[in-house]
Motif scaffolding. Structure first.
Motif, short mmCIF file in Angstrom:
data_model
loop_
_atom_site.label_atom_id
_atom_site.label_comp_id
_atom_site.label_asym_id
_atom_site.label_seq_id
_atom_site.Cartn_x
_atom_site.Cartn_y
_atom_site.Cartn_z
N GLU A 151 -9.34 18.49 1.80
CA GLU A 151 -8.81 17.86 0.59
C GLU A 151 -8.64 18.88 -0.54
N PHE A 152 -7.59 19.65 -0.41
CA PHE A 152 -7.18 20.61 -1.43
C PHE A 152 -5.69 20.40 -1.67
N GLY A 153 -5.27 20.40 -2.94
CA GLY A 153 -3.89 20.02 -3.28
C GLY A 153 -2.83 20.79 -2.51
N ALA A 154 -1.82 20.06 -1.99
CA ALA A 154 -0.72 20.68 -1.26
C ALA A 154 0.24 21.39 -2.22
N THR A 155 0.17 21.06 -3.52
CA THR A 155 1.04 21.70 -4.51
C THR A 155 0.29 22.77 -5.29
N THR A 156 -0.92 22.44 -5.73
CA THR A 156 -1.63 23.37 -6.62
C THR A 156 -2.84 24.03 -5.97
N GLY A 157 -3.25 23.55 -4.80
CA GLY A 157 -4.44 24.10 -4.13
C GLY A 157 -5.75 23.65 -4.77
N ARG A 158 -5.67 22.78 -5.79
CA ARG A 158 -6.92 22.35 -6.47
C ARG A 158 -7.76 21.48 -5.54
N PRO A 159 -9.11 21.58 -5.62
CA PRO A 159 -9.94 20.69 -4.82
C PRO A 159 -9.70 19.25 -5.25
N ARG A 160 -9.55 18.35 -4.28
CA ARG A 160 -9.37 16.94 -4.63
C ARG A 160 -10.74 16.29 -4.78
N ARG A 161 -10.84 15.39 -5.75
CA ARG A 161 -12.08 14.60 -5.91
C ARG A 161 -12.08 13.56 -4.80
N CYS A 162 -13.23 13.31 -4.18
CA CYS A 162 -13.28 12.41 -3.03
C CYS A 162 -14.24 11.25 -3.25
N GLY A 163 -13.97 10.14 -2.60
CA GLY A 163 -14.85 8.97 -2.67
C GLY A 163 -14.54 8.02 -1.53
N TRP A 164 -15.30 6.93 -1.44
CA TRP A 164 -15.06 5.93 -0.40
C TRP A 164 -13.79 5.14 -0.73
N LEU A 165 -13.35 4.37 0.24
CA LEU A 165 -12.13 3.56 0.07
C LEU A 165 -12.32 2.55 -1.06
N ASP A 166 -11.34 2.47 -1.95
CA ASP A 166 -11.40 1.55 -3.08
C ASP A 166 -10.40 0.41 -2.82
N LEU A 167 -10.92 -0.71 -2.34
CA LEU A 167 -10.02 -1.82 -2.00
C LEU A 167 -9.54 -2.59 -3.23
N VAL A 168 -10.23 -2.42 -4.35
CA VAL A 168 -9.72 -3.03 -5.60
C VAL A 168 -8.38 -2.35 -5.92
N ALA A 169 -8.38 -1.02 -5.83
CA ALA A 169 -7.16 -0.26 -6.14
C ALA A 169 -6.05 -0.57 -5.13
N VAL A 170 -6.40 -0.62 -3.86
CA VAL A 170 -5.36 -0.82 -2.82
C VAL A 170 -4.76 -2.24 -2.93
N ARG A 171 -5.61 -3.23 -3.18
CA ARG A 171 -5.10 -4.60 -3.31
C ARG A 171 -4.18 -4.71 -4.54
N PHE A 172 -4.59 -4.08 -5.62
CA PHE A 172 -3.80 -4.04 -6.86
C PHE A 172 -2.40 -3.47 -6.57
N SER A 173 -2.36 -2.36 -5.83
CA SER A 173 -1.09 -1.69 -5.51
C SER A 173 -0.24 -2.54 -4.58
N CYS A 174 -0.88 -3.19 -3.61
CA CYS A 174 -0.14 -4.05 -2.67
C CYS A 174 0.53 -5.20 -3.41
N ARG A 175 -0.22 -5.82 -4.31
CA ARG A 175 0.32 -6.97 -5.04
C ARG A 175 1.50 -6.57 -5.91
N LEU A 176 1.38 -5.43 -6.57
CA LEU A 176 2.45 -5.00 -7.48
C LEU A 176 3.75 -4.69 -6.76
N ASN A 177 3.64 -4.33 -5.48
CA ASN A 177 4.82 -3.81 -4.78
C ASN A 177 5.25 -4.63 -3.58
N GLY A 178 4.63 -5.77 -3.38
CA GLY A 178 5.02 -6.64 -2.26
C GLY A 178 4.95 -5.90 -0.93
N VAL A 179 3.84 -5.21 -0.70
CA VAL A 179 3.73 -4.37 0.50
C VAL A 179 3.70 -5.23 1.77
N ASP A 180 4.53 -4.87 2.75
CA ASP A 180 4.63 -5.62 4.01
C ASP A 180 3.65 -5.11 5.06
#
Ligand code: GDP
Ligand code: IMO
Ligand code: MG
Length: 440
Positions: free
Chosen positions: A312-341
């Protein structure tokens, strides 16, 4: 370049039977969109980038060879795919030429399949200088941008002071307009305590690249309408992720474009009727690059461990990415906003060694349980993730190609995600390579 690894057959192309598809990142970017787009592009005639710019870094791995695409659509590695840089993209001529040169040096010239919208705005040296000057001025409050000039270019677009690719049709006139813009931007730069740009040097730096990309500039919206009338099949390539969206992301720690379906429509010139399936790409855990609240962040040895295993290092800048467990609050929020199939769940293999896997199912804010992303950044900064813990499978899955062969605990992890967000998981990434995928 595309021929030696066969892509999945056409029955795997669609989630709902639609011909076209949109691929969006549903977290904070870097979900693995490049790999999914490359995979789906095998059955696509036209791949369209619609927003963002060279801040994107989309990785495609074919026959063990890694390519990182920044401005060029990730379908470019398929000989049959026309690649369009749509009007909503901010185009850095220097970055685009560098990317083309890299492919050409590798023996692959996609120039004849590339078109750049005449309505797309140009990222100029002054935008990159302004990006750095704004970040410096902000000090600890900096966004942690990619310094690719994205925010200042979109700011010029909205302020109606930007320069569009159509200007490249008259290069002498373009250079005059460029110099006028540089004079104006120099005033800001000085005001921000940064060095003013030398007009001649800036023009000398950018003009050869502008001259070169002028030949790709076209009325891409008309081209797309004609292609749609001829029943061609489209793939719309999202960049960044929904939590970096200028409206719905973790503002102000966001990028400067709409990263969801809205950005796809506004940035391509096609109507919502042409979008087809909305495919959301979700990494099996969470990462974020740059500043801003990140409720599930593991600022500890477990986070370091995931970063190392996941590369997990940026593909554009090489910066280390911050990491954490899966956030289903965020994923559900994104699915609802975009009508994900349907979901493409990537990097499940990175969790192979975990004995148990926490997933965030809600947040606690001021003693109350909430299940959505608060708008106020100070509230998001103080939420505490509420986790459910699922059993790990502790078996390597990278060689697995069929759903039935996945370990039961991996299937339970997938089923848990589907139940929580109400969207089926259709693709499961088991490694970076084009063929390392399970399709349901
Ligand atoms: P994008 O910006 O969404 O296209 O994602 P990036 O390319 O920035 O980052 C995703 C990284 O994960 C790249 O290095 C990919 O090669 C890699 N990747 C994608 N899918 C998988 C997967 O299923 N497993 C593993 N191990 N790596 C993957
Ligand atoms: P892909 O398409 C991850 C982040 C930056 C910063 C914020 C604003 O590869 O998923 P900008 O340069 O856009 O003004 O930076 O957005 N960011 C990304 N993070 N993946 C990306 O793109 C990103 N593009 C921008 O790190 O926090
Ligand atoms: Mg990326």
């Amino acid at each position: 370049m595309s021929s030696s690894v066969s892509a999945p057959n056409s029955t795997t192309r669609s989630a709902t039977g639609a011909r076209n598809a949109v691929v969006l990142g549903l977290q904070w970017g870097d979900e693995g969109k490049g790999k999914v787009i490359d995979l789906l592009a095998a059955q696509t005639q036209v791949v369209v980038r619609c927003q963002g710019g060279a801040n994107a870094g989309h990785t495609v791995v074919v026959n063990g060879k890694k390519s990182v695409l920044h401005l060029l659509p990730s379908g470019i590695l398929h000989d049959g795919a026309r690649c369009i840089i749509g009007n909503g993209v901010v185009v850095d001529p220097l970055a685009l030429c560098a990317e083309l040169d890299e492919l050409i040096a590798g023996g692959y010239d996609p120039s004849s399949r590339l078109m750049v919208s005449d309505r797309a705005h140009l990222v100029l040296p002054c935008h990159k200088a302004l990006d750095a000057a704004f970040e410096n001025k902000k000090g600890d409050a900096k966004v942690g941008t990619t310094l690719r000039g994205i925010g200042p270019c979109y700011a010029d677009k909205v302020a109606r002071t930007g320069l569009r690719c159509s200007e490249l049709r008259d290069l002498p006139m373009f250079e005059k307009k460029l110099r006028a813009l540089l004079i104006q931007v120099n005033e800001y730069l000085v005001h921000l305590g940064a060095a003013a740009l030398d007009l001649d040097a800036a023009a000398k730096q950018i003009m050869p690249a502008c001259t070169r990309i002028a030949k790709f500039v076209a009325d891409t919206a008309s081209f797309l309408h004609e292609a749609a009338a001829a029943n061609q099949c489209f793939l719309f390539e999202g960049a960044q992720g929904v939590l970096l969206d200028i409206d719905y992301g973790t503002y102000p720690f966001v990028t400067s474009s709409n990263t969801g379906v809205g950005g796809i429509i506004a940035g391509s010139g096609l109507s919502h009727k042409q979008l087809g399936d909305i495919i959301g790409v979700v990494k099996a855990y969470s990462t974020r690059v740059g500043s801003g609240p990140f409720p599930v962040e593991l600022a500890n040895s477990k986070g370091d461990d995931i970063r190392k295993r996941g590369g997990e290092f940026g593909a554009t800048t090489g910066r280390p990415r911050r990491c954490g467990w899966l956030d289903l609050v965020a994923v559900r929020f994104s699915c609802r906003l975009n009508g994900v199939d349907a979901i493409a769940l990537t990097k499940l293999d990175i969790l192979d060694t975990e004995a148990s896997i926490p997933v965030c199912v809600a947040y606690e804010l001021d003693g109350k349980r909430i299940d959505t992303i608060p708008a106020r950044i100070d509230d998001l900064a103080k939420v505490k993730p509420i986790y459910e813990t699922l059993p790990g499978w502790q078996r390597p899955i990278s060689a697995i190609r069929t759903y039935a062969d996945l370990p039961p605990a991996a299937k339970s992890y997938i089923a848990y995600i589907e139940k929580h967000i109400g969207v089926p998981v259709r693709w499961i990434g088991t490694g970076p390579g084009r063929e390392e995928i399970v399709i349901r």
